[in-house]
Design a protein around this motif. Sequence first.
Motif, PDB file in Angstrom:
ATOM      1  N   VAL A  64      22.032  20.700 -14.916  1.00 35.67           N
ATOM      2  CA  VAL A  64      23.285  20.964 -15.619  1.00 35.67           C
ATOM      3  C   VAL A  64      24.411  20.389 -14.785  1.00 35.67           C
ATOM      4  O   VAL A  64      24.584  20.746 -13.614  1.00 35.67           O
ATOM      5  CB  VAL A  64      23.499  22.481 -15.842  1.00 35.67           C
ATOM      6  N   LEU A  65      25.201  19.477 -15.384  1.00 40.75           N
ATOM      7  CA  LEU A  65      26.313  18.821 -14.697  1.00 40.75           C
ATOM      8  C   LEU A  65      27.629  19.315 -15.269  1.00 40.75           C
ATOM      9  O   LEU A  65      27.710  19.703 -16.437  1.00 40.75           O
ATOM     10  CB  LEU A  65      26.215  17.300 -14.854  1.00 40.75           C
ATOM     11  N   LEU A 121      25.110  30.622 -20.088  1.00 39.41           N
ATOM     12  CA  LEU A 121      23.880  29.856 -20.329  1.00 39.41           C
ATOM     13  C   LEU A 121      23.642  28.854 -19.205  1.00 39.41           C
ATOM     14  O   LEU A 121      22.489  28.664 -18.767  1.00 39.41           O
ATOM     15  CB  LEU A 121      23.974  29.139 -21.677  1.00 39.41           C
ATOM     16  N   LYS A 122      24.692  28.207 -18.733  1.00 43.02           N
ATOM     17  CA  LYS A 122      24.524  27.260 -17.620  1.00 43.02           C
ATOM     18  C   LYS A 122      23.958  27.966 -16.394  1.00 43.02           C
ATOM     19  O   LYS A 122      23.079  27.425 -15.709  1.00 43.02           O
ATOM     20  CB  LYS A 122      25.866  26.609 -17.288  1.00 43.02           C
ATOM     21  N   GLY A 123      24.448  29.164 -16.118  1.00 43.80           N
ATOM     22  CA  GLY A 123      23.913  29.922 -14.989  1.00 43.80           C
ATOM     23  C   GLY A 123      22.454  30.274 -15.176  1.00 43.80           C
ATOM     24  O   GLY A 123      21.660  30.213 -14.226  1.00 43.80           O
ATOM     25  N   GLN A 124      22.074  30.636 -16.398  1.00 40.98           N
ATOM     26  CA  GLN A 124      20.684  30.992 -16.662  1.00 40.98           C
ATOM     27  C   GLN A 124      19.766  29.789 -16.505  1.00 40.98           C
ATOM     28  O   GLN A 124      18.692  29.887 -15.888  1.00 40.98           O
ATOM     29  CB  GLN A 124      20.558  31.570 -18.073  1.00 40.98           C
ATOM     30  N   LEU A 125      20.176  28.650 -17.062  1.00 42.94           N
ATOM     31  CA  LEU A 125      19.319  27.458 -16.979  1.00 42.94           C
ATOM     32  C   LEU A 125      19.241  26.922 -15.560  1.00 42.94           C
ATOM     33  O   LEU A 125      18.208  26.382 -15.146  1.00 42.94           O
ATOM     34  CB  LEU A 125      19.849  26.375 -17.918  1.00 42.94           C
ATOM     35  N   THR A 126      20.334  27.076 -14.799  1.00 47.44           N
ATOM     36  CA  THR A 126      20.326  26.604 -13.413  1.00 47.44           C
ATOM     37  C   THR A 126      19.411  27.452 -12.541  1.00 47.44           C
ATOM     38  O   THR A 126      18.693  26.938 -11.668  1.00 47.44           O
ATOM     39  CB  THR A 126      21.751  26.616 -12.838  1.00 47.44           C
TER      40      THR A 126
END
Length: 319
Positions: free
Chosen positions: A3-4, A113-118
């Motif tokens: 994730v960028l 969501l970014k935190g979860q995927l990271t």
Amino acid sequence: MEVLGEIDEATLRGRCERKEFFWLDLVSPSDDDVRRLGEILGLHPLAVQDTLAFGQRPKLDVYGQQALLVVHGGVDAEPEEDNPHPLEEIHCYISGDFVVTVRRNEFRDLDRLKGQLTSTGSTRSEQYYVYRIIDTIVDSYFPILSGLDDEINDLEDAIVDRPRKDELLKIFKLKRLLLKLRKAVAPMRDLFAREIETIADLAGLDKDSHDYFRDVYDHLIRITDLLDSYHDLVSGCTDLYLSNVANRQGEVGKQLTIVASVFLPLSFLTGFFGMNFNWISGNLLHGAVAFWLFGVGSMVVSAATMWAWFRHKGWIGED
């Protein structure tokens, strides 16, 4: 999947060359950043122009092996009817190599969501990650609907207790909010019903299951149904408000009528005694007993008789 959060030309070009799928999330980029992103990733000029302008309705435009999906997410607030920014427009560029989301403001659901995927090390298909992003945006409406449910219940209780102009103003605000939400959700529902399988068929996307996007469509149907039901409830609050105001006005009118009816015979008696005062004082009323018995007593009996008659007819007392 990485994730960028910013445009790094070397990183983006390298990942595209190695066919490493990534998600780039841009918050309030400048026009130059959007144009530079279009050059790096080879985005279609018409898609870039839409992102520069914003103000787009929900839509899906396919340009070769890429697609631009415009969706609107819901921004939760308290209270909902005073929410100045209930919708967040999000542009999603989707291809087999990347997914790019562009938005003007912060959107907490995508940040979570970014935190979860990271933090999750598991690897899934590209289609799954696209689904998670779209599903997160769509599910952002559910907290708003939950808040609206509580506010409508409180509004109904306030109207039943004592209708005031504040409740009427709140009804109008809720109607405008519900209309604004439905104008965003209904096109998204129709879009997912007709064309969303186009995303699953984009070249380069590893296919997990078309059921992912059907699940998003089911959520949109639920949201639309809830919005319609809440609109009916708010319209019912309008009818309830007008009915209660009319009932209160009728109750006030009834009370004034009763008071006027009680004083009608009293006015007759005082007028009769006043017009014949000389004769009555000389022939009928002699002393205090006669005054209280005939003068005051007749008025008390008249008022008591009227009151007993009203209770007998059910016009006063318990409902």
